[in-house]
Scaffold this motif. Structure first.
Motif, PDB file in Angstrom:
ATOM      1  N   ALA A 231      38.066 -14.211 -29.274  1.00 38.67           N
ATOM      2  CA  ALA A 231      39.332 -13.877 -28.627  1.00 38.67           C
ATOM      3  C   ALA A 231      40.426 -13.640 -29.661  1.00 38.67           C
ATOM      4  O   ALA A 231      40.300 -14.026 -30.821  1.00 38.67           O
ATOM      5  CB  ALA A 231      39.751 -15.000 -27.688  1.00 38.67           C
ATOM      6  N   VAL A 232      41.493 -13.009 -29.210  1.00 33.16           N
ATOM      7  CA  VAL A 232      42.675 -12.763 -30.033  1.00 33.16           C
ATOM      8  C   VAL A 232      43.873 -13.308 -29.267  1.00 33.16           C
ATOM      9  O   VAL A 232      43.973 -13.133 -28.052  1.00 33.16           O
ATOM     10  CB  VAL A 232      42.861 -11.253 -30.293  1.00 33.16           C
ATOM     11  N   SER A 233      44.785 -13.988 -29.972  1.00 32.62           N
ATOM     12  CA  SER A 233      45.962 -14.562 -29.312  1.00 32.62           C
ATOM     13  C   SER A 233      47.099 -14.692 -30.321  1.00 32.62           C
ATOM     14  O   SER A 233      47.032 -14.162 -31.429  1.00 32.62           O
ATOM     15  CB  SER A 233      45.617 -15.923 -28.707  1.00 32.62           C
ATOM     16  N   GLU A 234      48.112 -15.444 -29.902  1.00 27.41           N
ATOM     17  CA  GLU A 234      49.275 -15.714 -30.749  1.00 27.41           C
ATOM     18  C   GLU A 234      49.674 -17.168 -30.568  1.00 27.41           C
ATOM     19  O   GLU A 234      49.595 -17.710 -29.466  1.00 27.41           O
ATOM     20  CB  GLU A 234      50.435 -14.812 -30.328  1.00 27.41           C
ATOM     21  N   ILE A 235      50.090 -17.810 -31.648  1.00 27.38           N
ATOM     22  CA  ILE A 235      50.551 -19.201 -31.576  1.00 27.38           C
ATOM     23  C   ILE A 235      51.982 -19.196 -31.045  1.00 27.38           C
ATOM     24  O   ILE A 235      52.868 -18.608 -31.660  1.00 27.38           O
ATOM     25  CB  ILE A 235      50.509 -19.884 -32.956  1.00 27.38           C
ATOM     26  N   THR A 236      52.196 -19.833 -29.897  1.00 28.18           N
ATOM     27  CA  THR A 236      53.546 -19.891 -29.323  1.00 28.18           C
ATOM     28  C   THR A 236      54.210 -21.241 -29.550  1.00 28.18           C
ATOM     29  O   THR A 236      55.400 -21.385 -29.286  1.00 28.18           O
ATOM     30  CB  THR A 236      53.511 -19.586 -27.815  1.00 28.18           C
ATOM     31  N   GLY A 237      53.455 -22.220 -30.051  1.00 26.85           N
ATOM     32  CA  GLY A 237      54.033 -23.525 -30.341  1.00 26.85           C
ATOM     33  C   GLY A 237      53.060 -24.389 -31.116  1.00 26.85           C
ATOM     34  O   GLY A 237      51.848 -24.242 -31.002  1.00 26.85           O
ATOM     35  N   ILE A 238      53.599 -25.299 -31.917  1.00 26.80           N
ATOM     36  CA  ILE A 238      52.801 -26.262 -32.679  1.00 26.80           C
ATOM     37  C   ILE A 238      53.406 -27.631 -32.454  1.00 26.80           C
ATOM     38  O   ILE A 238      54.625 -27.804 -32.549  1.00 26.80           O
ATOM     39  CB  ILE A 238      52.795 -25.934 -34.192  1.00 26.80           C
ATOM     40  N   GLU A 239      52.553 -28.605 -32.157  1.00 29.58           N
ATOM     41  CA  GLU A 239      53.033 -29.970 -31.958  1.00 29.58           C
ATOM     42  C   GLU A 239      52.122 -30.939 -32.691  1.00 29.58           C
ATOM     43  O   GLU A 239      50.903 -30.794 -32.666  1.00 29.58           O
ATOM     44  CB  GLU A 239      53.059 -30.304 -30.467  1.00 29.58           C
ATOM     45  N   MET A 240      52.756 -31.921 -33.375  1.00 30.59           N
ATOM     46  CA  MET A 240      52.013 -32.942 -34.101  1.00 30.59           C
ATOM     47  C   MET A 240      52.529 -34.311 -33.693  1.00 30.59           C
ATOM     48  O   MET A 240      53.693 -34.626 -33.931  1.00 30.59           O
ATOM     49  CB  MET A 240      52.212 -32.759 -35.606  1.00 30.59           C
ATOM     50  N   PHE A 241      51.709 -35.086 -33.027  1.00 33.43           N
ATOM     51  CA  PHE A 241      52.019 -36.425 -32.534  1.00 33.43           C
ATOM     52  C   PHE A 241      53.455 -36.553 -32.030  1.00 33.43           C
ATOM     53  O   PHE A 241      54.321 -37.162 -32.643  1.00 33.43           O
ATOM     54  CB  PHE A 241      51.738 -37.500 -33.584  1.00 33.43           C
ATOM     55  N   ARG A 242      53.706 -35.913 -30.922  1.00 35.19           N
ATOM     56  CA  ARG A 242      54.974 -35.990 -30.192  1.00 35.19           C
ATOM     57  C   ARG A 242      56.171 -35.403 -30.931  1.00 35.19           C
ATOM     58  O   ARG A 242      57.313 -35.793 -30.692  1.00 35.19           O
ATOM     59  CB  ARG A 242      55.263 -37.410 -29.763  1.00 35.19           C
ATOM     60  N   LYS A 243      55.929 -34.514 -31.865  1.00 40.29           N
ATOM     61  CA  LYS A 243      57.046 -33.806 -32.490  1.00 40.29           C
ATOM     62  C   LYS A 243      56.676 -32.339 -32.617  1.00 40.29           C
ATOM     63  O   LYS A 243      55.529 -31.994 -32.910  1.00 40.29           O
ATOM     64  CB  LYS A 243      57.427 -34.402 -33.838  1.00 40.29           C
ATOM     65  N   LYS A 244      57.637 -31.492 -32.362  1.00 42.28           N
ATOM     66  CA  LYS A 244      57.414 -30.058 -32.462  1.00 42.28           C
ATOM     67  C   LYS A 244      57.597 -29.637 -33.905  1.00 42.28           C
ATOM     68  O   LYS A 244      58.394 -30.215 -34.635  1.00 42.28           O
ATOM     69  CB  LYS A 244      58.376 -29.310 -31.556  1.00 42.28           C
TER      70      LYS A 244
ATOM     71  N   VAL B  19      47.515 -27.752 -44.420  1.00 38.29           N
ATOM     72  CA  VAL B  19      46.155 -28.260 -44.603  1.00 38.29           C
ATOM     73  C   VAL B  19      46.096 -29.769 -44.364  1.00 38.29           C
ATOM     74  O   VAL B  19      46.939 -30.511 -44.844  1.00 38.29           O
ATOM     75  CB  VAL B  19      45.660 -27.943 -46.027  1.00 38.29           C
ATOM     76  N   GLY B  20      45.090 -30.201 -43.608  1.00 36.69           N
ATOM     77  CA  GLY B  20      44.881 -31.612 -43.329  1.00 36.69           C
ATOM     78  C   GLY B  20      45.670 -32.140 -42.155  1.00 36.69           C
ATOM     79  O   GLY B  20      45.496 -33.285 -41.761  1.00 36.69           O
ATOM     80  N   THR B  21      46.518 -31.330 -41.578  1.00 35.69           N
ATOM     81  CA  THR B  21      47.358 -31.762 -40.475  1.00 35.69           C
ATOM     82  C   THR B  21      46.586 -31.703 -39.163  1.00 35.69           C
ATOM     83  O   THR B  21      45.966 -30.703 -38.846  1.00 35.69           O
ATOM     84  CB  THR B  21      48.602 -30.852 -40.353  1.00 35.69           C
ATOM     85  N   MET B  22      46.644 -32.792 -38.401  1.00 40.72           N
ATOM     86  CA  MET B  22      46.096 -32.782 -37.050  1.00 40.72           C
ATOM     87  C   MET B  22      47.205 -32.297 -36.135  1.00 40.72           C
ATOM     88  O   MET B  22      48.322 -32.814 -36.183  1.00 40.72           O
ATOM     89  CB  MET B  22      45.627 -34.167 -36.650  1.00 40.72           C
ATOM     90  N   ALA B  23      46.914 -31.280 -35.333  1.00 40.01           N
ATOM     91  CA  ALA B  23      47.960 -30.654 -34.528  1.00 40.01           C
ATOM     92  C   ALA B  23      47.385 -30.096 -33.237  1.00 40.01           C
ATOM     93  O   ALA B  23      46.171 -30.011 -33.058  1.00 40.01           O
ATOM     94  CB  ALA B  23      48.621 -29.536 -35.329  1.00 40.01           C
ATOM     95  N   GLY B  24      48.299 -29.714 -32.374  1.00 36.19           N
ATOM     96  CA  GLY B  24      47.957 -28.974 -31.169  1.00 36.19           C
ATOM     97  C   GLY B  24      48.604 -27.611 -31.265  1.00 36.19           C
ATOM     98  O   GLY B  24      49.798 -27.502 -31.542  1.00 36.19           O
ATOM     99  N   LEU B  25      47.809 -26.558 -31.074  1.00 39.63           N
ATOM    100  CA  LEU B  25      48.325 -25.193 -31.112  1.00 39.63           C
ATOM    101  C   LEU B  25      48.413 -24.667 -29.692  1.00 39.63           C
ATOM    102  O   LEU B  25      47.404 -24.610 -28.989  1.00 39.63           O
ATOM    103  CB  LEU B  25      47.409 -24.277 -31.925  1.00 39.63           C
ATOM    104  N   LEU B  26      49.609 -24.302 -29.270  1.00 42.83           N
ATOM    105  CA  LEU B  26      49.806 -23.681 -27.966  1.00 42.83           C
ATOM    106  C   LEU B  26      49.574 -22.192 -28.140  1.00 42.83           C
ATOM    107  O   LEU B  26      50.246 -21.534 -28.933  1.00 42.83           O
ATOM    108  CB  LEU B  26      51.218 -23.954 -27.451  1.00 42.83           C
ATOM    109  N   LEU B  27      48.580 -21.664 -27.406  1.00 40.75           N
ATOM    110  CA  LEU B  27      48.181 -20.272 -27.560  1.00 40.75           C
ATOM    111  C   LEU B  27      48.535 -19.468 -26.315  1.00 40.75           C
ATOM    112  O   LEU B  27      48.470 -19.968 -25.202  1.00 40.75           O
ATOM    113  CB  LEU B  27      46.677 -20.182 -27.822  1.00 40.75           C
ATOM    114  N   ARG B  28      48.894 -18.216 -26.524  1.00 36.90           N
ATOM    115  CA  ARG B  28      49.259 -17.315 -25.430  1.00 36.90           C
ATOM    116  C   ARG B  28      47.995 -16.871 -24.692  1.00 36.90           C
ATOM    117  O   ARG B  28      47.003 -16.504 -25.300  1.00 36.90           O
ATOM    118  CB  ARG B  28      49.984 -16.100 -25.990  1.00 36.90           C
ATOM    119  N   GLY B  29      48.046 -16.910 -23.355  1.00 31.68           N
ATOM    120  CA  GLY B  29      46.962 -16.378 -22.528  1.00 31.68           C
ATOM    121  C   GLY B  29      45.865 -17.378 -22.239  1.00 31.68           C
ATOM    122  O   GLY B  29      45.844 -18.500 -22.745  1.00 31.68           O
TER     123      GLY B  29
END
Length: 138
Positions: free
Chosen positions: A93-106, A112-122
């Protein structure tokens, strides 16, 4: 009743780090000898390295999009980056990152090495074990 079907204890962090270091040492030794299994993988300079994100879990936030959680394994990912999702050797798939969050902070970027959540479009077909790569701008 027996040991079958029981959940295994999580791997010890020190053991996991030791195995990672051993695997990296073997990979780097293979690169130095020119006999690496990664020889088919394109090499990039540090300045132009492709950012990669290893997916550990995926879920959906209603009204926002799909979130892939995991760890950045190389490069830097930024909000607004165009990305591709890879499963094995194929692009899924192809998308775009619309947001990044790391342990309750945007955040605006994940390094590198960061655990994160990537909010993806679609709505994408993403699963655990997939790799999200930043698309090259060239």
């Amino acid at each position: 009743m027996g040991w079958f079907g029981r959940k295994r204890d999580p791997q010890d962090a020190n053991e996991m780090l030791r195995r990672y270091n051993d695997a990296e040492a073997a990979r780097l030794a293979g690169l130095a000898n020119g006999t690496s299994a990664d020889a088919a993988r394109p090499s990039f300079s540090a300045a132009g390295s492709v950012a990669e994100f290893a997916v550990e879990d995926v879920f959906t936030i209603t009204g926002r999009g799909q979130v892939a959680t995991g760890t950045v394994s190389s490069g830097v990912l930024h909000v607004g980056d165009a990305v591709t999702v890879h499963r094995g050797a194929s692009e899924v798939a192809v998308s775009e990152i619309t947001g990044i969050e790391m342990f309750r902070k945007k955040a605006n970027e994940a390094t590198v090495g960061t655990m994160a959540g990537l909010l993806l479009r679609g709505k994408l077909d993403i699963a655990r074990g997939d790799v999200i790569r930043a698309r090259s701008s060239a």
